[in-house]
Scaffold this motif. Structure first.
Motif, PDB file in Angstrom:
ATOM      1  N   ALA A   1       0.859  -1.185   0.000  1.00  0.00           N
ATOM      2  CA  ALA A   1       0.000   0.000   0.000  1.00  0.00           C
ATOM      3  C   ALA A   1       0.891   1.231   0.000  1.00  0.00           C
ATOM      4  O   ALA A   1       2.071   1.175   0.357  1.00  0.00           O
ATOM      5  CB  ALA A   1      -0.932   0.009   1.213  1.00  0.00           C
ATOM      6  N   GLY A   2       0.302   2.352  -0.396  1.00  0.00           N
ATOM      7  CA  GLY A   2       1.057   3.599  -0.394  1.00  0.00           C
ATOM      8  C   GLY A   2       1.240   4.165  -1.784  1.00  0.00           C
ATOM      9  O   GLY A   2       0.326   4.126  -2.616  1.00  0.00           O
ATOM     10  N   ALA A   3       2.428   4.715  -2.047  1.00  0.00           N
ATOM     11  CA  ALA A   3       2.718   5.400  -3.301  1.00  0.00           C
ATOM     12  C   ALA A   3       2.410   4.530  -4.514  1.00  0.00           C
ATOM     13  O   ALA A   3       2.448   3.295  -4.432  1.00  0.00           O
ATOM     14  CB  ALA A   3       4.184   5.831  -3.326  1.00  0.00           C
ATOM     15  N   ALA A   4       2.105   5.189  -5.619  1.00  0.00           N
ATOM     16  CA  ALA A   4       1.793   4.480  -6.866  1.00  0.00           C
ATOM     17  C   ALA A   4       3.077   3.956  -7.493  1.00  0.00           C
ATOM     18  O   ALA A   4       3.622   4.524  -8.450  1.00  0.00           O
ATOM     19  CB  ALA A   4       1.068   5.408  -7.827  1.00  0.00           C
ATOM     20  N   ILE A   5       3.588   2.876  -6.916  1.00  0.00           N
ATOM     21  CA  ILE A   5       4.794   2.213  -7.398  1.00  0.00           C
ATOM     22  C   ILE A   5       4.376   0.880  -8.014  1.00  0.00           C
ATOM     23  O   ILE A   5       3.813   0.032  -7.319  1.00  0.00           O
ATOM     24  CB  ILE A   5       5.800   1.977  -6.258  1.00  0.00           C
ATOM     25  N   PRO A   6       4.607   0.660  -9.296  1.00  0.00           N
ATOM     26  CA  PRO A   6       4.211  -0.618  -9.901  1.00  0.00           C
ATOM     27  C   PRO A   6       4.938  -1.780  -9.241  1.00  0.00           C
ATOM     28  O   PRO A   6       6.135  -1.693  -8.933  1.00  0.00           O
ATOM     29  CB  PRO A   6       4.608  -0.456 -11.371  1.00  0.00           C
ATOM     30  N   ALA A   7       4.210  -2.877  -9.002  1.00  0.00           N
ATOM     31  CA  ALA A   7       4.769  -4.064  -8.345  1.00  0.00           C
ATOM     32  C   ALA A   7       4.448  -5.290  -9.191  1.00  0.00           C
ATOM     33  O   ALA A   7       3.302  -5.481  -9.614  1.00  0.00           O
ATOM     34  CB  ALA A   7       4.201  -4.215  -6.941  1.00  0.00           C
TER      35      ALA A   7
ATOM     36  N   ARG B   1       4.146 -10.482 -13.199  1.00  0.00           N
ATOM     37  CA  ARG B   1       2.696 -10.252 -13.183  1.00  0.00           C
ATOM     38  C   ARG B   1       2.366  -9.106 -12.251  1.00  0.00           C
ATOM     39  O   ARG B   1       2.778  -9.080 -11.104  1.00  0.00           O
ATOM     40  CB  ARG B   1       1.973 -11.519 -12.716  1.00  0.00           C
ATOM     41  N   ASP B   2       1.610  -8.148 -12.763  1.00  0.00           N
ATOM     42  CA  ASP B   2       1.228  -6.980 -11.979  1.00  0.00           C
ATOM     43  C   ASP B   2       0.328  -7.413 -10.822  1.00  0.00           C
ATOM     44  O   ASP B   2      -0.704  -8.046 -11.041  1.00  0.00           O
ATOM     45  CB  ASP B   2       0.498  -5.980 -12.879  1.00  0.00           C
ATOM     46  N   VAL B   3       0.720  -7.068  -9.589  1.00  0.00           N
ATOM     47  CA  VAL B   3      -0.084  -7.460  -8.426  1.00  0.00           C
ATOM     48  C   VAL B   3      -1.012  -6.341  -7.973  1.00  0.00           C
ATOM     49  O   VAL B   3      -1.860  -6.554  -7.097  1.00  0.00           O
ATOM     50  CB  VAL B   3       0.812  -7.914  -7.249  1.00  0.00           C
ATOM     51  N   GLY B   4      -0.868  -5.139  -8.539  1.00  0.00           N
ATOM     52  CA  GLY B   4      -1.765  -4.054  -8.172  1.00  0.00           C
ATOM     53  C   GLY B   4      -1.370  -3.404  -6.859  1.00  0.00           C
ATOM     54  O   GLY B   4      -0.675  -3.987  -6.020  1.00  0.00           O
ATOM     55  N   SER B   5      -1.828  -2.169  -6.680  1.00  0.00           N
ATOM     56  CA  SER B   5      -1.517  -1.434  -5.455  1.00  0.00           C
ATOM     57  C   SER B   5      -2.601  -1.619  -4.409  1.00  0.00           C
ATOM     58  O   SER B   5      -3.718  -2.033  -4.723  1.00  0.00           O
ATOM     59  CB  SER B   5      -1.347   0.056  -5.768  1.00  0.00           C
ATOM     60  N   TRP B   6      -2.289  -1.333  -3.165  1.00  0.00           N
ATOM     61  CA  TRP B   6      -3.205  -1.450  -2.041  1.00  0.00           C
ATOM     62  C   TRP B   6      -3.867  -2.832  -2.058  1.00  0.00           C
ATOM     63  O   TRP B   6      -5.093  -2.965  -1.951  1.00  0.00           O
ATOM     64  CB  TRP B   6      -4.267  -0.348  -2.067  1.00  0.00           C
ATOM     65  N   SER B   7      -3.029  -3.879  -2.179  1.00  0.00           N
ATOM     66  CA  SER B   7      -3.569  -5.221  -2.366  1.00  0.00           C
ATOM     67  C   SER B   7      -2.817  -6.261  -1.543  1.00  0.00           C
ATOM     68  O   SER B   7      -1.699  -6.027  -1.088  1.00  0.00           O
ATOM     69  CB  SER B   7      -3.506  -5.603  -3.843  1.00  0.00           C
TER      70      SER B   7
ATOM     71  N   VAL C   1       9.812 -13.858  -7.279  1.00  0.00           N
ATOM     72  CA  VAL C   1      10.493 -12.585  -7.075  1.00  0.00           C
ATOM     73  C   VAL C   1       9.489 -11.448  -7.208  1.00  0.00           C
ATOM     74  O   VAL C   1       8.741 -11.383  -8.191  1.00  0.00           O
ATOM     75  CB  VAL C   1      11.645 -12.396  -8.088  1.00  0.00           C
ATOM     76  N   LEU C   2       9.464 -10.579  -6.210  1.00  0.00           N
ATOM     77  CA  LEU C   2       8.654  -9.368  -6.249  1.00  0.00           C
ATOM     78  C   LEU C   2       9.556  -8.208  -6.638  1.00  0.00           C
ATOM     79  O   LEU C   2      10.571  -7.950  -5.988  1.00  0.00           O
ATOM     80  CB  LEU C   2       8.022  -9.100  -4.884  1.00  0.00           C
ATOM     81  N   SER C   3       9.195  -7.502  -7.703  1.00  0.00           N
ATOM     82  CA  SER C   3       9.994  -6.383  -8.204  1.00  0.00           C
ATOM     83  C   SER C   3       9.151  -5.116  -8.222  1.00  0.00           C
ATOM     84  O   SER C   3       8.038  -5.114  -8.754  1.00  0.00           O
ATOM     85  CB  SER C   3      10.508  -6.670  -9.618  1.00  0.00           C
ATOM     86  N   LEU C   4       9.685  -4.054  -7.653  1.00  0.00           N
ATOM     87  CA  LEU C   4       9.005  -2.772  -7.644  1.00  0.00           C
ATOM     88  C   LEU C   4       9.659  -1.828  -8.650  1.00  0.00           C
ATOM     89  O   LEU C   4      10.894  -1.759  -8.733  1.00  0.00           O
ATOM     90  CB  LEU C   4       9.043  -2.139  -6.250  1.00  0.00           C
ATOM     91  N   GLY C   5       8.810  -1.122  -9.406  1.00  0.00           N
ATOM     92  CA  GLY C   5       9.301  -0.076 -10.290  1.00  0.00           C
ATOM     93  C   GLY C   5       9.542   1.195  -9.498  1.00  0.00           C
ATOM     94  O   GLY C   5       9.960   1.135  -8.334  1.00  0.00           O
TER      95      GLY C   5
END
Length: 326
Positions: free
Chosen positions: A89-95, A100-106, A115-119
């Protein structure tokens, strides 16, 4: 606001690990900070945006003060050793989880080896990653919160931010949920909107000219690039003038609004010092301090005057909502 930062896992709990592959711009273990340490000269520290952090924990049914990862700007990459439920949750940082996009606030399940990668942030500054059941790390002075300047807290207790190769022990319970979940869209903060922040006048406010107090609320203040977890510096082409003098330092806390001789306000944040000598105009609402922490450099903010009754009612609602684990 309470904090649950125990480094002891419950009996029978399965432990896993999250391995830091890339730490990003600045990633730290944080919670809601150290309560009662200001008298020893130790800053409270803790999360910069308590609202977003509390939502990350709520999504995985943790108490709101449970330690999590605060990611500034983005770039974090981590790998799970066991199946583990996470929330962001928080800033609009792609994850992305293995692309596969997991979406924000999720909330989502991270399988062993994934592997989880943040843009990098499109709006806002900080995102929070919580793990169901929390991280199992020893506290220092009652909290895990990382404070680099004081050399306190974090994974090793020495104030270091997360580094490549760090292994974060955490609870691993793939059966905790049957599906993912998201925060309601009405509860998600839109960080692209210029915020209006609430201020409780106090301290030396009565010693400022009435015209100078009015100027503070009328102006659009720009966030300076010279801003960090210690304080947010603000600037304007017409800063405040006729600043009252102060001969003695006094104890200060996060949210205090200092007015140095330059006339450009400084809003103290989570890692602020415990004493200060600049005149104080007042204090920022605790939840609005979190909103200010999400404003990028060179963007603007405005202020409005609020009351102690409003602040108390808001914080009671905040505690009532987030202290009850759904």
């Amino acid at each position: 606001m309470s904090s649950d930062t125990s480094g002891v896992a419950a009996e029978g709990t399965t432990l896993g690990q999250l391995e830091i592959l890339k730490p990003g711009m600045l990633s730290q273990l944080q919670d809601f900070g150290r309560i009662g340490t200001l008298r020893y000269g130790v800053s409270r520290s803790g999360v910069m945006d308590p609202y977003a952090a509390a939502w990350a924990n709520r999504l995985v049914r943790n108490r709101m003060g449970t330690p999590l990862i605060e990611v500034a700007l983005g770039g974090l990459q981590l790998r799970a050793a066991q199946d583990t439920w996470l929330a962001i949750a928080g800033a609009a940082i792609p994850a992305y989880l293995d692309g596969r996009d997991v979406g924000s606030w999720s909330r989502f399940l991270m399988r062993a080896g994934q592997v989880l990668s943040l843009g990098f942030a499109a709006s806002g500054q900080r995102a929070y990653i919580a793990v169901q059941g929390g991280f199992v790390i020893d506290s220092v002075l009652g909290a895990i919160a990382t404070h680099q300047r004081n050399g306190v807290g974090g994974l090793h207790g020495d104030g270091r931010s997360l580094q490549r190769g760090d292994l974060l022990p955490c609870v691993a319970d793939a059966s905790a949920f049957v599906c993912g979940a998201c925060a309601p869209w009405q509860q998600r903060t839109d960080y692209s909107v210029t915020p209006t922040l609430r201020v409780l006048l106090g301290g030396d406010a009565e010693r400022f000219d009435e015209a100078e107090r009015a100027k503070f609320f009328d102006a659009c203040w720009q966030v300076s690039p010279d801003t960090d977890r210690m304080g947010v510096r603000l600037s304007h082409t017409a800063p405040l003038q006729r600043i009252p003098t102060r001969t003695l330092s006094l104890g200060i806390t996060p949210g205090a609004i200092q007015i140095p001789p330059s006339g450009d306000p400084i809003v103290l944040m989570s890692d602020c010092q415990t004493m200060g000598g600049y005149p104080l105009l007042g204090w920022l609402h605790p939840l609005d301090r979190g909103r200010l922490a999400q404003v990028p450099a060179r963007q603007t903010v405005r202020f409005i005057e609020s009351s102690i009754e409003t602040l108390q009612a808001d914080m009671q609602r905040f505690a009532d909502f987030f202290e009850v684990v759904p």
